[in-house]
Write a protein that holds these residues in place. Structure first.
Motif, PDB file in Angstrom:
ATOM      1  N   PHE A 467      25.344   2.728 -37.084  1.00 37.01           N
ATOM      2  CA  PHE A 467      24.509   1.766 -36.361  1.00 37.01           C
ATOM      3  C   PHE A 467      23.748   2.439 -35.220  1.00 37.01           C
ATOM      4  N   ARG A 468      24.395   3.372 -34.533  1.00 37.39           N
ATOM      5  CA  ARG A 468      23.687   4.079 -33.464  1.00 37.39           C
ATOM      6  C   ARG A 468      22.530   4.881 -34.025  1.00 37.39           C
ATOM      7  N   ARG A 469      22.735   5.502 -35.178  1.00 40.07           N
ATOM      8  CA  ARG A 469      21.644   6.287 -35.794  1.00 40.07           C
ATOM      9  C   ARG A 469      20.500   5.382 -36.230  1.00 40.07           C
ATOM     10  N   LEU A 470      20.806   4.203 -36.746  1.00 39.33           N
ATOM     11  CA  LEU A 470      19.759   3.243 -37.115  1.00 39.33           C
ATOM     12  C   LEU A 470      18.979   2.793 -35.879  1.00 39.33           C
ATOM     13  N   TYR A 471      19.686   2.589 -34.807  1.00 43.17           N
ATOM     14  CA  TYR A 471      19.038   2.168 -33.558  1.00 43.17           C
ATOM     15  C   TYR A 471      18.083   3.233 -33.037  1.00 43.17           C
ATOM     16  N   LEU A 472      18.455   4.506 -33.181  1.00 45.98           N
ATOM     17  CA  LEU A 472      17.657   5.604 -32.635  1.00 45.98           C
ATOM     18  C   LEU A 472      16.535   6.056 -33.569  1.00 45.98           C
ATOM     19  N   ASN A 501      26.834  -6.256 -35.188  1.00 44.29           N
ATOM     20  CA  ASN A 501      26.207  -5.023 -34.740  1.00 44.29           C
ATOM     21  C   ASN A 501      24.828  -4.809 -35.350  1.00 44.29           C
ATOM     22  N   LEU A 502      24.606  -5.367 -36.525  1.00 52.84           N
ATOM     23  CA  LEU A 502      23.261  -5.335 -37.091  1.00 52.84           C
ATOM     24  C   LEU A 502      22.305  -6.129 -36.206  1.00 52.84           C
ATOM     25  N   CYS A 505      21.714  -4.198 -33.061  1.00 53.84           N
ATOM     26  CA  CYS A 505      20.847  -3.052 -33.339  1.00 53.84           C
ATOM     27  C   CYS A 505      19.380  -3.475 -33.394  1.00 53.84           C
ATOM     28  N   ILE A 506      19.096  -4.556 -34.103  1.00 50.49           N
ATOM     29  CA  ILE A 506      17.714  -5.064 -34.175  1.00 50.49           C
ATOM     30  C   ILE A 506      17.235  -5.451 -32.785  1.00 50.49           C
ATOM     31  N   GLY A 507      18.097  -6.124 -32.040  1.00 41.14           N
ATOM     32  CA  GLY A 507      17.714  -6.541 -30.697  1.00 41.14           C
ATOM     33  C   GLY A 507      17.440  -5.378 -29.773  1.00 41.14           C
ATOM     34  N   LYS A 508      18.258  -4.334 -29.840  1.00 43.52           N
ATOM     35  CA  LYS A 508      18.063  -3.178 -28.971  1.00 43.52           C
ATOM     36  C   LYS A 508      16.790  -2.414 -29.325  1.00 43.52           C
ATOM     37  N   ARG A 509      16.390  -2.457 -30.580  1.00 43.75           N
ATOM     38  CA  ARG A 509      15.135  -1.788 -30.962  1.00 43.75           C
ATOM     39  C   ARG A 509      13.940  -2.500 -30.328  1.00 43.75           C
ATOM     40  N   GLY A 510      14.039  -3.821 -30.158  1.00 45.04           N
ATOM     41  CA  GLY A 510      13.086  -4.556 -29.334  1.00 45.04           C
ATOM     42  C   GLY A 510      11.711  -4.800 -29.908  1.00 45.04           C
ATOM     43  N   GLU A 511      11.535  -4.721 -31.219  1.00 44.43           N
ATOM     44  CA  GLU A 511      10.218  -4.967 -31.817  1.00 44.43           C
ATOM     45  C   GLU A 511       9.890  -6.458 -31.688  1.00 44.43           C
ATOM     46  N   PRO A 512       8.743  -6.812 -31.088  1.00 47.52           N
ATOM     47  CA  PRO A 512       8.449  -8.226 -30.772  1.00 47.52           C
ATOM     48  C   PRO A 512       8.567  -9.177 -31.954  1.00 47.52           C
ATOM     49  N   GLU A 513       8.009  -8.806 -33.117  1.00 50.69           N
ATOM     50  CA  GLU A 513       8.073  -9.708 -34.265  1.00 50.69           C
ATOM     51  C   GLU A 513       9.509  -9.883 -34.743  1.00 50.69           C
TER      52      GLU A 513
END
Length: 746
Positions: A467-472, A501-502, A505-513
């Motif tokens: 999950f950390r790797r997906l986030y980064l 955690n999924l 992870c999406i939330g931490k990436r922060g993409e507006p849409e």
């Protein structure tokens, strides 16, 4: 040190660079603790040790608080520097936990008293930097109640600005690594939030009987902290209220910005949540957002969710002899000396301790007043948990292995079901997160999909690293990582912590849409545990167009954590809106149309953020409601008002109010209203404070006013403080006002 004055009566304990002795002060006829620097323990620079000891004396002498040890004297003699402190006859918190984890009632006292101590320290910009259970003493008053005292400010530093962790003594990081914040390992600037993390780790330990961040070696413990690999507390203590567990977990967030800003904020949050739980409502959380909390991979993470070792099952803190007179619920605990928030004791859930364990501490209770009780300053490291402790040799290995450990924090994974080439690529991708400073790691669509597909394989153990790797991941090529993650969320193939955690992870990436989709996920699944994290993430980019959606979420779920997240989001939307009057009208309409009492209370609390004329009229009306909960909610709302306008309304309501709990909340809101950083009328502010000081009738209320007067440092501050010097006030208040005046003169 005069041999005639202090008679040494034996050694209490010894740490890495200091020893503590029990002594007798022949002039004042009392026992004391004397701390000295050791001259023959291999300390490379005795001058540094001397300065550190005297620095501790200076730090402690500047903090006068019933839950912090008192320094009586300090100086130099032929044997070197010494500090004379109060001596506490009691047990350390880790010694108490060894016989059983804390009950709810006892934890409440430990939490409130330790937070009050840190409020006093933080008001002086003092960062302890070494908070751990062995630095928390539990002693007993003659009444049978217990008292908590923080000890050993040997690493403390006055720091209004962030400072770096001090490295000394063979480049070892002082303090216990089980309770140190991530930034202490990274040697980045520290501030009061560092202490909040250590407090949270200590609270977790006292309730779970195990370290929140554990491992068999120093690198593993550090990795656990740095990756925030922690098992949720509620899984280990399902008997506790959820809000208590959430409050503890809030402290140990990986990101400093996601922790309580200060002890004052943390304590006020605790009391607000407790009051809300008592009233059946949901208190607004102060947490700023979700964290990427990944399931732990150490042994402690695999412990059954509801299992607490029988040796550390919940046990009440009992006085010597086991005759627990007042400690079970602490019903006559003094009001808070700093926050003014604990004078009213809300009813709290009763937690029945395990009846099979009844061992009581065997130390002798001191027959002294709180001011005369003295501190047993211990330098020994925290005792290991009963269920998962480390031996003495392992502890030495942990401390000795700190240097250079970060490079080996993450183990390489093996995907046995994949081809050799895929397994090698997968291991290489996940291994990149061993660099804890890594970000925006280039990732092709094929590589990203490989990581996502691995989550469906049950034999993958170190899922937190995935999950950390997906986030980064940073996209290389024409594809959207967020679209792939959202498709995985829609497929609903992940469950439990993986699904949570999924979402994080999406939330931490922060993409507006993606945030819009997370909000829709929360709307469609209001009772999903992951909905809370989806709301937290979506609220960061929430706009006025989402106002109605969040209102609907509040009306469709009874989950308190979901309600808190939605309420925080609505406050943020209102604060950023230019149409506050319109939003206030919608809140009033929702209040009038609803039959749900908790929903109505939330609408009242939100009205304070709008600052509109309609809200002013509605809240004024609510202050006269027949329902005490509505009156408390209205008073709470006025604390968020953008200017001083409601002050006289609150004072009028205070004069007419008969309910002591409501009166306490009204006066607290009035104090918050004129002390907060907002628009104040310079011609009225002095009269406001004079009025408040006249209405304060408990030491708790007076202490809060004195604290705020000193903080303001205005001409009227002196008037307020002088008013508390006459004999009509308690000695405690007179002393507090006197110290405040001295501080203003400086």
């Amino acid at each position: 040190m005069s041999d005639e004055r202090y008679e040494i009566r034996g050694k209490i304990g010894q740490g890495g660079v200091g020893a503590v002795y029990r002594a007798y002060d022949t002039q004042l006829r009392r026992e004391v603790a004397i701390k000295r620097v050791l001259a023959d323990e291999g300390y490379e620079d005795s001058d540094v040790a001397t300065r550190n000891l005297l620095k501790e004396a200076t730090a402690l002498s500047s903090v006068q608080h019933p839950h912090i040890c008192t320094v009586y004297d300090a100086g130099m003699d032929k044997e070197g520097p010494y500090v004379v402190m109060e001596l506490i006859n009691g047990k350390t918190l880790d010694e108490m936990v060894e016989r059983g984890t804390l009950t709810y009632d006892d934890f409440r006292e430990v939490a409130i008293q330790s937070q009050e101590a840190m409020i006093a320290a933080q008001d002086l910009d003092l960062v302890h930097r070494d908070l751990k259970p062995s630095n928390v003493m539990v002693c007993w008053l003659p009444s049978g109640r217990f008292q908590v005292k923080l000890v050993d400010f040997g690493l403390a530093k006055f720091s209004a600005k962030p400072s770096l962790q001090t490295i000394d003594h063979g480049d070892a990081v002082f303090g216990s690594i089980f309770f140190m914040a991530p930034e202490q390992f990274e040697r980045t600037p520290l501030d009061r939030r560092t202490d909040m993390y250590s407090l949270g780790a200590m609270y977790y330990y006292s309730l779970a009987g195990t370290y929140p961040f554990n491992g068999d070696s120093a690198p593993q413990v550090m990795a656990s902290h740095l990756q925030n690999s922690v098992q949720p507390l509620h899984e280990l203590r399902p008997d506790l209220p959820q809000w208590v567990c959430d409050w503890v977990m809030w402290h140990i967030a990986r990101d400093m910005n996601d922790r309580p800003e200060s002890a004052r904020v943390a304590l006020e949050k605790y009391l607000a949540d407790e009051a809300a739980a008592t009233q059946g409502g949901a208190a607004a959380s102060l947490r700023t957002g979700p964290q990427l909390i990944i399931p732990a991979t150490s042994a402690q993470a695999n412990k059954p969710a509801s299992a607490v070792d029988s040796k550390t099952s919940p046990q009440s803190i009992s006085p010597p002899g086991g005759n627990k007179t007042l400690t079970s619920s602490q019903p006559v605990r003094p009001a808070s000396a700093v926050t003014g928030s604990t004078a009213v004791q809300p009813a709290r859930p009763q937690v029945t301790p395990n009846a099979n364990v009844s061992t009581a501490p065997t130390n002798t209770a001191p027959q002294t007043t709180p001011e005369e009780e003295i501190e047993n300053t211990q330098d020994a490291p925290a005792a290991p948990p009963t269920s998962q402790g480390l031996s003495g040799s392992q502890k030495k290995m942990l401390i000795g292995g700190l240097s250079g450990a970060v490079a080996i924090l993450v183990a390489v994974l093996v995907v046995q079901s994949s081809s050799g080439k895929e397994a090698e690529e997968f291991n290489d991708l996940v291994g990149q997160v061993s660099d804890l400073t890594a970000k925006d790691l280039p990732t092709t669509e094929k590589q990203f999909q490989l990581l996502v597909d691995s989550l469906s394989e049950s034999d993958i153990k170190n899922r937190n690293a995935i999950f950390r790797r997906l986030y980064l991941a940073k996209a290389v090529g024409n594809y959207s990582p967020d679209a792939i993650l959202l498709e995985l969320l829609r497929a609903n193939t992940l469950t439990g912590e993986d699904k949570q955690n999924l979402v994080i992870c999406i939330g931490k990436r922060g993409e507006p849409e993606a945030m819009k989709e997370l909000l829709q996920f929360a709307v469609d699944n209001p009772d999903e545990p992951s909905a809370r994290f989806a709301l937290e993430a979506a609220s960061k980019n929430a706009s006025e167009s989402d106002f109605g959606t969040f209102i609907n979420i509040l009306s469709e779920t009874t989950d308190s954590t979901i309600n808190q997240a939605a309420e925080r989001a609505l406050k943020k939307i209102i604060s950023n809106s230019r149409r506050k009057n319109t939003l206030a009208d919608q809140l009033i309409g929702a209040f009038d149309a609803s039959l749900d009492s908790n929903y109505k209370l939330t609408m009242i609390r939100l009205l304070g953020t709008t600052g509109s004329d309609a809200a002013l009229n509605k809240l004024t009306s609510n202050l006269k409601s027949q329902q005490s909960q509505e009156r408390i909610a209205a008073a709470t709302a006025f604390a968020d008002w953008p200017n001083d306008e409601p002050f006289n309304i609150l004072i009028d309501a205070y004069e007419e109010e008969d309910n002591s709990s409501v009166k306490e909340r009204i006066l607290k809101s009035a104090t918050e209203l004129i002390s907060a950083d907002r628009l104040h009328d310079p011609n009225e502010i002095e009269s406001y404070w004079v009025t408040l000081s006249g209405y304060a009738n408990t030491d708790s209320q007076k202490s809060r006013i004195i604290t705020e007067a000193v903080r303001a440092n205005q001409a009227w501050s002196v008037i307020i403080l002088n008013s508390y010097l006459d004999s009509s006030h308690s000695k405690r208040i007179r002393d507090l006002a006197g110290r405040g005046l001295k501080k203003l003169k400086k």
